[in-house]
Design a protein around this motif. Structure first.
Motif, short mmCIF file in Angstrom:
data_model
loop_
_atom_site.label_atom_id
_atom_site.label_comp_id
_atom_site.label_asym_id
_atom_site.label_seq_id
_atom_site.Cartn_x
_atom_site.Cartn_y
_atom_site.Cartn_z
N LEU A 264 -44.79 23.13 9.25
CA LEU A 264 -44.42 23.44 7.87
C LEU A 264 -43.30 24.47 7.82
O LEU A 264 -42.39 24.37 6.99
CB LEU A 264 -45.65 23.94 7.10
CG LEU A 264 -46.69 22.88 6.75
CD1 LEU A 264 -47.90 23.53 6.07
CD2 LEU A 264 -46.10 21.80 5.87
N GLY A 265 -43.36 25.45 8.72
CA GLY A 265 -42.28 26.44 8.78
C GLY A 265 -40.95 25.81 9.14
O GLY A 265 -39.91 26.12 8.55
N LEU A 266 -41.01 24.93 10.15
CA LEU A 266 -39.79 24.23 10.55
C LEU A 266 -39.29 23.31 9.44
O LEU A 266 -38.08 23.21 9.20
CB LEU A 266 -40.04 23.41 11.82
CG LEU A 266 -40.23 24.23 13.11
CD1 LEU A 266 -40.61 23.30 14.25
CD2 LEU A 266 -38.97 24.99 13.44
N ARG A 267 -40.20 22.66 8.74
CA ARG A 267 -39.81 21.78 7.64
C ARG A 267 -39.12 22.59 6.54
O ARG A 267 -38.11 22.17 5.99
CB ARG A 267 -41.05 21.07 7.10
CG ARG A 267 -40.72 19.85 6.28
CD ARG A 267 -41.97 19.10 5.91
NE ARG A 267 -42.33 18.18 6.99
CZ ARG A 267 -43.49 17.58 7.10
NH1 ARG A 267 -44.44 17.82 6.22
NH2 ARG A 267 -43.73 16.76 8.08
N GLY A 268 -39.65 23.77 6.25
CA GLY A 268 -39.02 24.64 5.25
C GLY A 268 -37.63 25.08 5.69
O GLY A 268 -36.69 25.13 4.88
N GLN A 269 -37.51 25.41 6.98
CA GLN A 269 -36.19 25.81 7.49
C GLN A 269 -35.21 24.64 7.42
O GLN A 269 -34.03 24.83 7.11
CB GLN A 269 -36.32 26.32 8.91
CG GLN A 269 -36.99 27.67 9.01
CD GLN A 269 -37.15 28.14 10.45
OE1 GLN A 269 -36.87 27.41 11.38
NE2 GLN A 269 -37.61 29.37 10.62
N VAL A 270 -35.69 23.43 7.70
CA VAL A 270 -34.83 22.25 7.62
C VAL A 270 -34.36 22.05 6.18
O VAL A 270 -33.19 21.77 5.92
CB VAL A 270 -35.55 20.99 8.15
CG1 VAL A 270 -34.80 19.72 7.79
CG2 VAL A 270 -35.72 21.08 9.66
N HIS A 271 -35.26 22.23 5.22
CA HIS A 271 -34.87 22.09 3.81
C HIS A 271 -33.84 23.16 3.41
O HIS A 271 -32.88 22.88 2.70
CB HIS A 271 -36.10 22.19 2.89
CG HIS A 271 -36.96 20.95 2.92
ND1 HIS A 271 -36.51 19.73 2.49
CD2 HIS A 271 -38.24 20.76 3.33
CE1 HIS A 271 -37.47 18.83 2.63
NE2 HIS A 271 -38.54 19.43 3.14
N LYS A 272 -34.04 24.38 3.90
CA LYS A 272 -33.07 25.45 3.62
C LYS A 272 -31.71 25.11 4.22
O LYS A 272 -30.67 25.26 3.58
CB LYS A 272 -33.55 26.79 4.16
CG LYS A 272 -34.68 27.42 3.38
CD LYS A 272 -35.09 28.73 4.01
CE LYS A 272 -36.31 29.32 3.34
NZ LYS A 272 -36.75 30.57 3.99
N LEU A 273 -31.73 24.65 5.48
CA LEU A 273 -30.48 24.28 6.14
C LEU A 273 -29.80 23.11 5.43
O LEU A 273 -28.57 23.07 5.31
CB LEU A 273 -30.72 23.92 7.61
CG LEU A 273 -31.02 25.10 8.53
CD1 LEU A 273 -31.39 24.60 9.91
CD2 LEU A 273 -29.85 26.04 8.60
N ARG A 274 -30.59 22.15 4.95
CA ARG A 274 -30.03 21.03 4.21
C ARG A 274 -29.36 21.53 2.93
O ARG A 274 -28.27 21.09 2.56
CB ARG A 274 -31.10 20.00 3.88
CG ARG A 274 -30.53 18.75 3.22
CD ARG A 274 -31.59 17.70 2.94
NE ARG A 274 -32.16 17.23 4.19
CZ ARG A 274 -33.41 16.83 4.31
NH1 ARG A 274 -34.23 16.83 3.28
NH2 ARG A 274 -33.86 16.41 5.48
#
Length: 124
Positions: free
Chosen positions: A41-51
């Motif tokens: 979930l943390g990585l998914r949130g970071q991916v959304h931020k990076l996107r």
């Protein structure tokens, strides 16, 4: 290669690789001690931020590109206007220069005629 510990979080440990000359790192995940869902979930949130950041960068780059295109078009129009005005000024200078030359020649002829008349009447 020396055996270093890359396990920065609980549940990740270094597993010795088959060949010691390889530059590969093998990680072994221990599902019992690790909170994988939280990490995912943390990585998914970071991916959304990076996107989101990537989309902002893309929109800013598009805006800057459009601005540069408009600026280039404006400069091209300004250059054409300056060239047109230079042509007009050159024509005007040529016309006024030739008119000026005509005036100088007429003034010189008038002066010669005046000197001629003065010399003619002064002899009498």
């Amino acid at each position: 290669m020396a055996n270093r510990s890359y396990g920065s979080r609980e549940g990740l440990t270094v597993r010795p690789s088959a060949s010691s000359s390889s530059n590969e790192i093998s990680l072994q995940i221990d599902p019992i001690n690790a909170d994988l869902d939280g990490h995912i979930l943390g990585l998914r949130g970071q991916v959304h931020k990076l996107r989101g950041v990537a989309q902002e960068i893309q929109s800013e780059a598009k805006y800057q590109n459009d601005f540069m295109s408009q600026l280039q078009m404006t400069l091209t129009k300004a250059q054409a206007g300056v060239m047109n005005n230079m042509r007009r000024m050159n024509k005007s200078i040529i016309q006024n220069g030739s008119n000026h030359l005509v005036h100088v020649v007429l003034f010189a002829l008038g002066c010669f005629f005046l000197v001629y008349l003065v010399s003619k009447f002064s002899r009498r």
